[in-house]
Design a protein around this motif. Structure first.
Motif, PDB file in Angstrom:
ATOM      1  N   GLY A 273      26.730  73.656 -27.408  1.00 15.85           N
ATOM      2  CA  GLY A 273      27.216  74.872 -26.773  1.00 15.85           C
ATOM      3  C   GLY A 273      28.721  75.034 -26.852  1.00 15.85           C
ATOM      4  O   GLY A 273      29.262  76.067 -26.452  1.00 15.85           O
ATOM      5  N   ALA A 274      29.432  74.023 -27.363  1.00 19.19           N
ATOM      6  CA  ALA A 274      30.887  74.099 -27.494  1.00 19.19           C
ATOM      7  C   ALA A 274      31.266  75.054 -28.621  1.00 19.19           C
ATOM      8  O   ALA A 274      30.482  75.307 -29.542  1.00 19.19           O
ATOM      9  N   LEU A 275      32.495  75.573 -28.552  1.00 24.21           N
ATOM     10  CA  LEU A 275      33.034  76.436 -29.594  1.00 24.21           C
ATOM     11  C   LEU A 275      34.125  75.676 -30.342  1.00 24.21           C
ATOM     12  O   LEU A 275      35.060  75.156 -29.725  1.00 24.21           O
ATOM     13  N   SER A 276      34.005  75.611 -31.659  1.00 22.64           N
ATOM     14  CA  SER A 276      34.948  74.802 -32.440  1.00 22.64           C
ATOM     15  C   SER A 276      35.091  75.383 -33.847  1.00 22.64           C
ATOM     16  O   SER A 276      34.597  76.478 -34.129  1.00 22.64           O
ATOM     17  N   HIS A 277      35.774  74.642 -34.733  1.00 20.58           N
ATOM     18  CA  HIS A 277      36.001  75.083 -36.108  1.00 20.58           C
ATOM     19  C   HIS A 277      36.609  76.484 -36.132  1.00 20.58           C
ATOM     20  O   HIS A 277      36.273  77.314 -36.985  1.00 20.58           O
ATOM     21  N   VAL A 278      37.506  76.761 -35.196  1.00 20.94           N
ATOM     22  CA  VAL A 278      38.075  78.107 -35.073  1.00 20.94           C
ATOM     23  C   VAL A 278      38.994  78.347 -36.266  1.00 20.94           C
ATOM     24  O   VAL A 278      40.109  77.826 -36.334  1.00 20.94           O
ATOM     25  N   SER A 279      38.536  79.145 -37.214  1.00 21.11           N
ATOM     26  CA  SER A 279      39.219  79.349 -38.489  1.00 21.11           C
ATOM     27  C   SER A 279      39.416  80.844 -38.719  1.00 21.11           C
ATOM     28  O   SER A 279      38.600  81.501 -39.364  1.00 21.11           O
ATOM     29  N   LEU A 280      40.483  81.386 -38.163  1.00 17.07           N
ATOM     30  CA  LEU A 280      40.734  82.819 -38.233  1.00 17.07           C
ATOM     31  C   LEU A 280      41.916  83.161 -39.123  1.00 17.07           C
ATOM     32  O   LEU A 280      42.212  84.339 -39.321  1.00 17.07           O
ATOM     33  N   ARG A 281      42.608  82.157 -39.661  1.00 20.39           N
ATOM     34  CA  ARG A 281      43.848  82.387 -40.398  1.00 20.39           C
ATOM     35  C   ARG A 281      43.681  82.113 -41.894  1.00 20.39           C
ATOM     36  O   ARG A 281      44.484  81.431 -42.506  1.00 20.39           O
ATOM     37  N   HIS A 282      42.605  82.631 -42.471  1.00 16.85           N
ATOM     38  CA  HIS A 282      42.414  82.647 -43.925  1.00 16.85           C
ATOM     39  C   HIS A 282      42.272  81.259 -44.543  1.00 16.85           C
ATOM     40  O   HIS A 282      42.528  81.079 -45.733  1.00 16.85           O
TER      41      HIS A 282
ATOM     42  N   VAL B 233      29.625  65.675 -24.275  1.00 19.69           N
ATOM     43  CA  VAL B 233      30.534  65.594 -25.424  1.00 19.69           C
ATOM     44  C   VAL B 233      30.069  64.458 -26.342  1.00 19.69           C
ATOM     45  O   VAL B 233      29.863  63.329 -25.889  1.00 19.69           O
ATOM     46  N   PRO B 234      29.883  64.717 -27.640  1.00 19.77           N
ATOM     47  CA  PRO B 234      29.471  63.645 -28.561  1.00 19.77           C
ATOM     48  C   PRO B 234      30.500  62.517 -28.592  1.00 19.77           C
ATOM     49  O   PRO B 234      31.709  62.757 -28.532  1.00 19.77           O
ATOM     50  N   SER B 235      30.012  61.292 -28.700  1.00 22.91           N
ATOM     51  CA  SER B 235      30.905  60.129 -28.657  1.00 22.91           C
ATOM     52  C   SER B 235      31.875  60.128 -29.833  1.00 22.91           C
ATOM     53  O   SER B 235      32.995  59.622 -29.712  1.00 22.91           O
ATOM     54  N   TRP B 236      31.495  60.697 -30.975  1.00 18.03           N
ATOM     55  CA  TRP B 236      32.397  60.691 -32.126  1.00 18.03           C
ATOM     56  C   TRP B 236      33.649  61.530 -31.864  1.00 18.03           C
ATOM     57  O   TRP B 236      34.688  61.281 -32.454  1.00 18.03           O
ATOM     58  N   LYS B 237      33.549  62.500 -30.962  1.00 20.59           N
ATOM     59  CA  LYS B 237      34.729  63.280 -30.604  1.00 20.59           C
ATOM     60  C   LYS B 237      35.655  62.482 -29.683  1.00 20.59           C
ATOM     61  O   LYS B 237      36.879  62.555 -29.794  1.00 20.59           O
ATOM     62  N   LEU B 238      35.061  61.731 -28.778  1.00 20.48           N
ATOM     63  CA  LEU B 238      35.856  60.996 -27.809  1.00 20.48           C
ATOM     64  C   LEU B 238      36.699  59.901 -28.452  1.00 20.48           C
ATOM     65  O   LEU B 238      37.795  59.589 -27.984  1.00 20.48           O
TER      66      LEU B 238
ATOM     67  N   GLY C 264      43.099  58.767 -28.919  1.00 15.52           N
ATOM     68  CA  GLY C 264      43.657  57.586 -28.279  1.00 15.52           C
ATOM     69  C   GLY C 264      44.727  57.902 -27.256  1.00 15.52           C
ATOM     70  O   GLY C 264      45.099  57.051 -26.445  1.00 15.52           O
ATOM     71  N   LEU C 265      45.222  59.148 -27.261  1.00 15.88           N
ATOM     72  CA  LEU C 265      46.234  59.580 -26.289  1.00 15.88           C
ATOM     73  C   LEU C 265      45.606  60.363 -25.130  1.00 15.88           C
ATOM     74  O   LEU C 265      46.316  61.009 -24.364  1.00 15.88           O
ATOM     75  N   GLY C 266      44.266  60.312 -25.044  1.00 16.57           N
ATOM     76  CA  GLY C 266      43.602  61.031 -23.963  1.00 16.57           C
ATOM     77  C   GLY C 266      43.136  62.415 -24.358  1.00 16.57           C
ATOM     78  O   GLY C 266      42.760  63.216 -23.497  1.00 16.57           O
ATOM     79  N   ALA C 267      43.139  62.731 -25.655  1.00 17.95           N
ATOM     80  CA  ALA C 267      42.680  64.026 -26.167  1.00 17.95           C
ATOM     81  C   ALA C 267      43.365  65.195 -25.469  1.00 17.95           C
ATOM     82  O   ALA C 267      42.731  65.978 -24.765  1.00 17.95           O
ATOM     83  N   PRO C 268      44.686  65.323 -25.636  1.00 15.44           N
ATOM     84  CA  PRO C 268      45.401  66.450 -25.026  1.00 15.44           C
ATOM     85  C   PRO C 268      44.912  67.779 -25.585  1.00 15.44           C
ATOM     86  O   PRO C 268      44.451  67.853 -26.727  1.00 15.44           O
ATOM     87  N   ASP C 269      44.999  68.819 -24.768  1.00 14.07           N
ATOM     88  CA  ASP C 269      44.553  70.156 -25.166  1.00 14.07           C
ATOM     89  C   ASP C 269      43.056  70.214 -25.442  1.00 14.07           C
ATOM     90  O   ASP C 269      42.591  71.060 -26.214  1.00 14.07           O
ATOM     91  N   LYS C 270      42.291  69.332 -24.818  1.00 14.08           N
ATOM     92  CA  LYS C 270      40.837  69.368 -24.908  1.00 14.08           C
ATOM     93  C   LYS C 270      40.251  69.459 -23.499  1.00 14.08           C
ATOM     94  O   LYS C 270      40.938  69.194 -22.511  1.00 14.08           O
ATOM     95  N   THR C 271      38.981  69.795 -23.429  1.00 13.25           N
ATOM     96  CA  THR C 271      38.308  69.941 -22.131  1.00 13.25           C
ATOM     97  C   THR C 271      37.284  68.833 -21.897  1.00 13.25           C
ATOM     98  O   THR C 271      36.422  68.954 -21.040  1.00 13.25           O
TER      99      THR C 271
END
Length: 312
Positions: free
Chosen positions: A36-45, A74-79, A86-93
């Motif tokens: 249900g997550a939104l990702s691969h946001v590719s709007l800049r050509h 959240v899938p473990s491969w993302k974590l 390794g820095l705590g995944a900044p800018d993630k939810t």
């Protein structure tokens, strides 16, 4: 891992690598993942397969003390495998609570996610889709996508709560020219062209087709984790935030939409989320080699997009 039957639902570990593309043909994409997550946001050509900005829906039922992101675990491969994990995944939810189970079914042009949680009296179904009209290339190439959130009450009591959607301004490029603009039923994440760089300009619109939607274009301005924390506190409290004050100083770093609801036993409530974008220029180059009198001459041309924004 058990063997999965062909063309059946994706469940368990199988949902962890699903990324269903949404968006018109050749106009950019946003992927609806199996969770249900939104990702691969590719709007800049260009493909940006690791671009997963703060962009999520949430559900709160204050009477049950329930508030979670409308995604599965959240899938473990993302974590552990993503850049800066390794820095705590900044800018993630990733640290926000999520539903216990998710399943996914693909039936082009629709991708469907089902979410279940023992603490939630509602079953949630997310249907993501792209513009697709067989034989009509123009309609099928619109830079738009849609998500339909279906809330089904399987309890024997009325369920009252708040649906919300939140987006940091991921269109921002650099330190200037970014802002959030209010729409009647949504908001636009904006970035203006700066420093003779027209290709940084772009807009991403989020709207909900509902008369009761409240729009917050005044996110808390602080450090990155503080902004997300303050946004989540509104979700947890079940607040319906309507805020569009005159902004002095730094622009809002994002926007939110809130829809209060009440669902009777056995009934459903549908919330339609409409996404559209406009990125008119590209910084990609093509090389055209023209042969003149036996010599080879390289002509460099800058590519520009002919896509346009669409207001559903």
């Amino acid at each position: 891992m058990s063997k999965r039957r062909y063309n059946s639902e994706y469940v368990g570990e199988y949902v962890n690598r699903v990324a269903y593309p949404m968006g018109g043909i050749g106009s950019g994409m946003i992927c609806l993942e199996g969770t249900g997550a939104l990702s691969h946001v590719s709007l800049r050509h260009k493909p940006q397969i690791y671009h997963e900005p703060v962009l999520f829906a949430a559900l709160a039922v204050p009477s049950r003390g329930f508030a979670k992101v409308l995604e599965g675990p959240v899938p473990s491969w993302k974590l552990y495998g993503q850049p800066e994990s390794g820095l705590g995944a900044p800018d993630k939810t990733y640290g926000l609570p999520r539903f216990q189970r998710a399943s996914f079914k693909s039936r082009f042009p629709f991708g469907t996610v089902k979410l279940e949680d023992g603490q939630c009296p509602l079953q949630v179904t997310i249907t993501g889709w792209s513009p697709f009209v067989p034989g009509d290339a123009d309609a099928s190439s619109l830079p738009v996508a849609a998500l339909e959130y279906m809330l089904e009450n399987r309890s024997d009591q009325v369920v009252e709560g708040v649906f919300s959607f939140h987006a940091a301004n991921f269109m921002a490029q650099g330190k200037t020219g970014a802002y959030v603009e209010r729409l009647e039923r949504g908001f636009v994440l904006q970035q203006a062209a700066v420093d003779e760089k027209p290709w940084v300009a772009g807009a991403f619109a989020v709207e909900i087709d509902d008369d009761d939607v409240a729009v917050n274009c005044g996110w808390f301005r602080g450090r990155r984790h503080e902004t997300l924390l303050m946004t989540w506190r509104d979700v947890e409290a079940g607040r319906v935030v309507h805020r569009n004050p005159p902004i002095e100083g730094p622009p809002s770093p994002g926007g939110s939409l809130f829809v209060p609801f009440a669902v009777k036993p056995g009934e459903t409530r549908e919330i339609k989320l409409l996404l559209s974008w406009y990125v008119p220029h590209s910084d990609f180059y093509t090389v055209d080699r023209n042969h003149t009198h036996g010599s080879s001459t390289a002509t460099v041309c800058k590519a520009e997009s002919g896509s346009y924004a669409y207001r559903p």
